[in-house]
Design an enzyme around this catalytic site. Sequence first.
Site, PDB file in Angstrom:
ATOM      1  CD  GLU A  89      -2.239  -1.089   2.977  1.00  0.00           C
ATOM      2  OE1 GLU A  89      -2.418  -0.094   3.573  1.00  0.00           O
ATOM      3  OE2 GLU A  89      -2.773  -2.073   3.094  1.00  0.00           O
ATOM      4  N   GLY A 156       6.343  -2.466   6.189  1.00  0.00           N
ATOM      5  CA  GLY A 156       7.606  -2.927   6.306  1.00  0.00           C
ATOM      6  C   GLY A 156       8.495  -2.159   7.142  1.00  0.00           C
ATOM      7  CB  SER A 211       8.617   3.522  15.802  1.00  0.00           C
ATOM      8  OG  SER A 211       8.371   3.796  14.238  1.00  0.00           O
ATOM      9  CG  HIS A 213       5.934   3.593  18.993  1.00  0.00           C
ATOM     10  ND1 HIS A 213       5.290   4.640  18.479  1.00  0.00           N
ATOM     11  CD2 HIS A 213       5.946   2.602  18.280  1.00  0.00           C
ATOM     12  CE1 HIS A 213       5.459   4.887  17.497  1.00  0.00           C
ATOM     13  NE2 HIS A 213       5.592   3.603  16.970  1.00  0.00           N
ATOM     14  CG  ASN A 287      -5.878   4.497  12.108  1.00  0.00           C
ATOM     15  OD1 ASN A 287      -7.155   4.088  11.814  1.00  0.00           O
ATOM     16  ND2 ASN A 287      -5.568   5.349  11.503  1.00  0.00           N
ATOM     17  CB  CYS A 328      -0.358   0.880   9.843  1.00  0.00           C
ATOM     18  SG  CYS A 328       0.037   2.829  10.269  1.00  0.00           S
TER      19      CYS A 328
HETATM   20  N1  SAH Z   1       8.682  -0.124  10.410  1.00  0.00           N
HETATM   21  C1  SAH Z   1       8.734   1.363  10.279  1.00  0.00           C
HETATM   22  C2  SAH Z   1       7.918   1.887   9.435  1.00  0.00           C
HETATM   23  C3  SAH Z   1       6.742   1.716   9.097  1.00  0.00           C
HETATM   24  S1  SAH Z   1       5.444   1.808  10.564  1.00  0.00           S
HETATM   25  C4  SAH Z   1       8.655   1.911  11.821  1.00  0.00           C
HETATM   26  O1  SAH Z   1       8.423   1.345  12.742  1.00  0.00           O
HETATM   27  O2  SAH Z   1       8.888   3.111  12.032  1.00  0.00           O
HETATM   28  C5  SAH Z   1       4.907   3.419  10.733  1.00  0.00           C
HETATM   29  C6  SAH Z   1       4.532   3.894  12.047  1.00  0.00           C
HETATM   30  O3  SAH Z   1       3.114   3.792  12.137  1.00  0.00           O
HETATM   31  C7  SAH Z   1       5.408   3.547  13.034  1.00  0.00           C
HETATM   32  O4  SAH Z   1       5.650   4.520  13.703  1.00  0.00           O
HETATM   33  C8  SAH Z   1       4.310   2.550  13.678  1.00  0.00           C
HETATM   34  O5  SAH Z   1       4.882   2.194  14.952  1.00  0.00           O
HETATM   35  C9  SAH Z   1       3.006   3.422  13.488  1.00  0.00           C
HETATM   36  N2  SAH Z   1       1.762   2.322  13.471  1.00  0.00           N
HETATM   37  C10 SAH Z   1       1.734   1.266  13.313  1.00  0.00           C
HETATM   38  N3  SAH Z   1       0.320   0.698  13.346  1.00  0.00           N
HETATM   39  C11 SAH Z   1      -0.338   1.823  13.750  1.00  0.00           C
HETATM   40  C12 SAH Z   1      -1.680   2.151  14.070  1.00  0.00           C
HETATM   41  N4  SAH Z   1      -2.665   1.126  14.019  1.00  0.00           N
HETATM   42  N5  SAH Z   1      -1.917   3.289  14.525  1.00  0.00           N
HETATM   43  C13 SAH Z   1      -1.168   4.298  14.380  1.00  0.00           C
HETATM   44  N6  SAH Z   1       0.141   4.167  14.148  1.00  0.00           N
HETATM   45  C14 SAH Z   1       0.823   2.974  13.823  1.00  0.00           C
END
Ligand code: SAH
Length: 338
Positions: A89, A156, A211, A213, A287, A328
């Site tokens: 996507e 990814g 990321s 978190h 999300n 995502c």
């Molecule tokens: N793998 C990389 C890039 C892809 S994820 C990374 O971890 O940074 C992109 C971002 O979206 C990351 O910060 C991830 O933790 C976040 N993310 C994943 N699922 C999500 C969701 N359901 N709602 C909000 N952010 C989310």
Amino acid sequence: MNHILNYQNNALQEYFLNNGYKKFLANQVFDWIYQKRQYDLNNWHNISNEVKKFIKDNLSFEFITIQKKQTDKLTAKYLFKLVDDNYVEAVLMHHDYGLSVCISSQVGCNMGCKFCESGRLKKVRNLETYEMVEQILLIEQDIKKRIDSIVIMGIGEPFDNYDNVMNFIRIVNDPKGISIGARHITVSTCGLVPKIKQFMEEDLQVNLAISLHAPNNEIRNMIMPVNQAYSIDILIDTLKTYIARTNRRVTLEYVMLYNINDSIDCANELADLIRGMNVYVNLIPYNETSHIEFRKSPNIDAFYDQLKKRGINVTVRREFGSKIDAACGQLRSKEVDK
Ligand code: SAH
């Protein structure tokens, strides 16, 4: 057969040279593809039939396809079908400062973040450079406009596909290529420390987002398995080195999960952790997805205020496209579930 869109300009020059052609041919090919956006080789009128035949016989020029597109006012979500029937996507977003596209770097992901839909489906394979390039080319063709910025933050872990992602970034950044300035490119990683170290040695002004978190190992271990390999203190130390070395500000992403990482204590702990660092924190509203039990935090404002009070640079990410599954990996996982 290697794909023509896997090549940076200088690599294509070398390829043509090694095969008995003038290296200038690479500039002509780049001009047709990236400037004129003419993907039918038969229309490349300044290139001889003999050379066209050589290219057709030796380089692949297949395109991924747009399988589905969902739009709302400010967002368009694209589901792409790859040549081997896998799906990835990308999301197009209209900001006040321009158009940005969030692209995928792998089919699935092995990082296993507990809250993430992309990680629910394990990695199938890395994307090749051309598959990332084509996400951009196809969106630009679809909207008949050029985009202003790119974030590598879709499905990814980009640093788990490091070489292809760097190759992609150089093609995007090349004035003869897609021609987007490095400062308009952002790569986001969950914190693969050795790759962050490698990335700081690249001669690239690309933005780095992490990321994070969580403010400590206890919470981060619980939601991000990568933290067991590279703990938060090692990650933060590495970022300090990165900032000192590159003089660039790092973005720390912090997804706000109800009752997990959203307390005022967490905000204070985060402020202590990153005190004095050239970073800014981007709070991400979670999300929610139907498969995963985490809930969106209602405490974003209080968390934000506390970080502000503590002198931390902080923003809250605008929510884009949650109605159209633009977060995502949700479109892909629906397609795979079918
Ligand atoms: N793998 C990389 C890039 C892809 S994820 C990374 O971890 O940074 C992109 C971002 O979206 C990351 O910060 C991830 O933790 C976040 N993310 C994943 N699922 C999500 C969701 N359901 N709602 C909000 N952010 C989310």
